[in-house]
Scaffold this active site. Structure first.
Site, PDB file in Angstrom:
ATOM      1  N   LYS A 125      75.971  54.012  29.927  1.00 24.67           N
ATOM      2  CA  LYS A 125      76.079  54.058  28.464  1.00 24.67           C
ATOM      3  C   LYS A 125      77.023  55.149  27.995  1.00 24.67           C
ATOM      4  O   LYS A 125      77.932  54.919  27.194  1.00 24.67           O
ATOM      5  CB  LYS A 125      74.691  54.255  27.845  1.00 24.67           C
ATOM      6  CG  LYS A 125      74.701  54.476  26.345  1.00 24.67           C
ATOM      7  CD  LYS A 125      75.290  53.308  25.588  1.00 24.67           C
ATOM      8  CE  LYS A 125      75.528  53.657  24.137  1.00 24.67           C
ATOM      9  NZ  LYS A 125      75.933  52.502  23.315  1.00 24.67           N
TER      10      LYS A 125
ATOM     11  N   CYS B 182      78.366  57.802  17.860  1.00 20.23           N
ATOM     12  CA  CYS B 182      78.385  57.505  19.300  1.00 20.23           C
ATOM     13  C   CYS B 182      79.574  58.140  20.005  1.00 20.23           C
ATOM     14  O   CYS B 182      79.421  59.078  20.779  1.00 20.23           O
ATOM     15  CB  CYS B 182      78.385  55.996  19.489  1.00 20.23           C
ATOM     16  SG  CYS B 182      77.177  55.182  18.452  1.00 20.23           S
TER      17      CYS B 182
HETATM   18  N1  SAJ Z   1      88.421  53.391  16.301  1.00 19.42           N
HETATM   19  C1  SAJ Z   1      89.811  53.596  16.362  1.00 19.42           C
HETATM   20  N2  SAJ Z   1      90.556  52.694  17.066  1.00 19.42           N
HETATM   21  C2  SAJ Z   1      89.978  51.605  17.699  1.00 19.42           C
HETATM   22  C3  SAJ Z   1      88.557  51.436  17.637  1.00 19.42           C
HETATM   23  C4  SAJ Z   1      87.813  52.340  16.914  1.00 19.42           C
HETATM   24  O1  SAJ Z   1      90.360  54.552  15.807  1.00 19.42           O
HETATM   25  O2  SAJ Z   1      90.717  50.818  18.287  1.00 19.42           O
HETATM   26  C5  SAJ Z   1      87.609  54.363  15.537  1.00 19.42           C
HETATM   27  C6  SAJ Z   1      86.845  53.688  14.392  1.00 19.42           C
HETATM   28  O3  SAJ Z   1      87.629  53.703  13.214  1.00 19.42           O
HETATM   29  C7  SAJ Z   1      85.607  54.574  14.265  1.00 19.42           C
HETATM   30  C8  SAJ Z   1      85.371  55.040  15.696  1.00 19.42           C
HETATM   31  O4  SAJ Z   1      86.590  54.842  16.406  1.00 19.42           O
HETATM   32  O5  SAJ Z   1      85.869  55.695  13.437  1.00 19.42           O
HETATM   33  C9  SAJ Z   1      84.241  54.300  16.416  1.00 19.42           C
HETATM   34  O6  SAJ Z   1      84.463  52.953  16.262  1.00 19.42           O
HETATM   35  P1  SAJ Z   1      83.703  51.861  17.190  1.00 19.42           P
HETATM   36  O7  SAJ Z   1      84.354  50.571  16.910  1.00 19.42           O
HETATM   37  O8  SAJ Z   1      83.668  52.303  18.589  1.00 19.42           O
HETATM   38  O9  SAJ Z   1      82.241  51.835  16.552  1.00 19.42           O
HETATM   39  P2  SAJ Z   1      80.851  52.451  17.076  1.00 19.42           P
HETATM   40  O10 SAJ Z   1      81.008  53.857  17.415  1.00 19.42           O
HETATM   41  O11 SAJ Z   1      79.851  52.072  16.060  1.00 19.42           O
HETATM   42  O12 SAJ Z   1      80.512  51.554  18.353  1.00 19.42           O
HETATM   43  C10 SAJ Z   1      80.577  52.032  19.671  1.00 19.42           C
HETATM   44  C11 SAJ Z   1      80.691  50.796  20.573  1.00 19.42           C
HETATM   45  N3  SAJ Z   1      80.926  51.199  21.930  1.00 19.42           N
HETATM   46  C12 SAJ Z   1      81.769  50.509  22.715  1.00 19.42           C
HETATM   47  O13 SAJ Z   1      82.361  49.513  22.342  1.00 19.42           O
HETATM   48  C13 SAJ Z   1      81.925  51.021  24.134  1.00 19.42           C
HETATM   49  C14 SAJ Z   1      79.409  49.971  20.472  1.00 19.42           C
HETATM   50  O14 SAJ Z   1      79.423  48.907  21.395  1.00 19.42           O
HETATM   51  C15 SAJ Z   1      78.198  50.871  20.778  1.00 19.42           C
HETATM   52  O15 SAJ Z   1      77.000  50.161  20.652  1.00 19.42           O
HETATM   53  C16 SAJ Z   1      78.194  52.039  19.804  1.00 19.42           C
HETATM   54  O16 SAJ Z   1      79.389  52.784  19.968  1.00 19.42           O
HETATM   55  C17 SAJ Z   1      76.971  52.918  20.126  1.00 19.42           C
HETATM   56  O17 SAJ Z   1      75.980  52.798  19.385  1.00 19.42           O
HETATM   57  O18 SAJ Z   1      76.997  53.571  21.146  1.00 19.42           O
END
Ligand code: SAJ
Length: 484
Positions: free
Chosen positions: A232, A290
């Site tokens: 995780k 996360c």
């Molecule tokens: N972000 C970027 N570029 C990207 C993707 C995201 O700048 O290409 C930024 C987003 O704007 C945001 C942050 O990163 O500010 C996090 O975005 P996220 O899409 O990762 O959203 P989370 O944090 O809610 O989700 C992550 C996911 N983890 C993975 O895909 C490995 C999700 O599957 C998890 O369940 C979640 O963390 C968690 O709860 O751990």
């Protein structure tokens, strides 16, 4: 094989009553799905009746979801399982004694990443409550993202201390990390594969019995508790690393005067023969509960689960922590782009009026935990700017991390009125539909600044309207000529 625990589970029979501790983004959809599964009879959602979150108990027992933002299917599912009396929310933790299985979905933030000390206080409270009412033959599952070694270590110790029972013998213990994202909570729980890691095989099997009934497309992936913890924290760390890589590329493209999105499409085009070029999207920063902390859980895990000394290049910083640093830098870069753009029209950040669009950390969501807009706000105000915050999704009354003196509003006109600069931090659909002329009219100056942190604006359309444009990774446009 622990026969004693196996015996206790068979005497107890199939899991019928479940307790879910922590009515938040993870606990609420999980509890509703357990309650909707024909395999289970009763689900208790445990929530402390505190000033800040006691209201959730009343709302849930009225069949309403306290989660804002769009969560497809959640409202109707909660209404259904409450209506069928299969789900009840309560602050009476003694009901844990009635449960065959108890899951914990409680936030695990970091006090200060620098010294890698997590704030496990809420989680410890939850575990203590479980320990106090734990009965032999119960399964306990940690769903929160935790430092590797926590299940076998701290959690087991507290449960044994409070209950006088032995983990793996008198009760089952496992880690089955949540993998949800706001906006698709139910879908993620049903369709993502579920990592299930017990402290022994009997615990793993019992945990598979718990999660099997809620999975539609997802598969169960059994492993050890510590491997599940590393899985995780690593999957979020890798995502953060991938984002840092494309953010660094974006900074390079700005310096080289080229468009990172051309490069991204090019890199992404190399496909086939098992080649995956998972190049993600650059932007104004990484927020949420996360990615901003799980790297530190993984880093800390290396010292907590120290089977042997780590062999790592002398004097080299952890690649994962370095990536955190690059992603944490992006809000500061947004400020530099703002200052540079203002300077192009002879304006200084001191005294400038900035319209900050997007407080949520994700597009089309109300979730503003650890938003990257917050450090930008603080730095801009410290530099003497007046910053007004707009976000149509975020509830000003309940939004976390709102700095003192700051106010989130849904009044778009008020935020834009007289603005020298418009700075976009979230890619909400409302901002994708912005019309340059209309925005300019409200700003009321000949060359307002637009800083696009989420690539929602078509540069040429805004430049043609007289905006001074800056975009993350848009080296091809950031130096555009200014007309008249
Ligand atoms: N972000 C970027 N570029 C990207 C993707 C995201 O700048 O290409 C930024 C987003 O704007 C945001 C942050 O990163 O500010 C996090 O975005 P996220 O899409 O990762 O959203 P989370 O944090 O809610 O989700 C992550 C996911 N983890 C993975 O895909 C490995 C999700 O599957 C998890 O369940 C979640 O963390 C968690 O709860 O751990």
């Amino acid at each position: 094989m622990n026969e004693k625990l196996q015996q206790l589970f068979s005497e107890r029979g199939p899991i019928k009553t479940i307790g879910v501790i922590g009515m938040g983004y993870v606990g609420i959809p999980a509890a509703a799905l357990f309650a909707d599964a024909p395999a289970f009879d009763q689900v208790y959602g445990f929530q402390r009746d505190s000033q800040s979150s006691g209201y959730k108990i009343t709302m849930l027992n009225a069949g309403e979801s306290p989660l804002k933002g769009e969560e497809p299917g959640l409202d109707s599912l909660i209404a259904k399982v409450v209506g069928e009396k299969k789900f009840t929310c309560t602050a009476d933790f003694s009901k844990i004694a009635e449960c065959d299985a108890v899951t914990l979905a409680i936030q695990t933030p970091f006090k200060d990443p620098k010294d890698l000390i997590p704030d496990f206080t809420p989680l410890i409270d939850g575990i203590r409550n479980v320990g106090r009412y734990l009965t032999p033959g119960t399964l306990v599952v940690l769903e929160s993202t935790i430092t590797p070694g926590t299940t076998m270590g701290m959690a087991r110790e507290i449960l044994e201390e409070e209950s006088g029972l032995v983990a793996g013998e008198d009760f089952g213990l496992a880690h089955a990390p949540e993998r949800v994202m706001v906006g698709r909570l139910l879908k993620n729980i049903r369709e993502h594969d579920r990592i299930v890691g017990g402290i022994n095989d009997v615990s793993t099997e019992r945990a598979c019995e718990l999660y099997g009934p809620v999975l539609t497309k997802g598969q169960l992936i059994p492993m050890s508790a510590t491997a599940a913890e590393v899985t995780k924290t690593a999957e979020n760390t890798f995502r953060d690393l991938q984002i840092a890589a494309v953010n660094e590329l974006a900074l390079y493209c700005e310096a080289m005067g080229i468009n990172v999105y051309d490069v991204r499409a090019g890199v992404d085009s190399l496909k086939g023969e098992g080649i995956t070029r998972a190049i993600l999207w650059p932007g104004a920063g990484v927020g949420g509960h996360c990615l901003t902390k799980d790297t530190y859980h993984l880093e800390r895990g290396v010292s907590v689960v120290a089977a042997e000394p780590l062999d790592y290049p002398e004097g080299r910083e952890s690649l994962f922590v370095l990536a955190r640093g690059i992603n944490d830098f992006m809000p500061a870069h947004m400020l530099k782009l703002t200052k540079d753009a203002l300077a192009r029209v002879g304006k200084d950040i001191r005294g400038a009026k900035i319209a900050l669009l997007g407080w949520a950390f994700l597009n089309d969501s109300d979730d503003a935990r650890n938003t990257p807009a917050e450090p930008f706000y603080q730095a801009a105000v410290a530099a003497g700017a007046e910053v007004r915050i707009h976000d149509p999704w975020v509830d000003p009354k309940t939004a976390p991390d709102v700095p003192e003196g700051a106010e989130i509003t849904h009044d778009f006109d008020a935020v834009l009125s007289g603005a020298d600069a418009v700075v976009i931090f979230a890619g909400h659909k409302e901002y994708r539909a912005l019309v340059p002329a209309a925005v300019k009219a409200r700003c009321g100056c000949s060359h307002p600044v637009l800083v696009d942190g989420r690539n929602v604006a078509e540069p040429d359309a805004w430049i043609a309207e007289g905006f001074v444009y800056k975009g993350i990774g848009r080296g091809d446009k950031n130096g555009h000529p200014l007309d008249g």
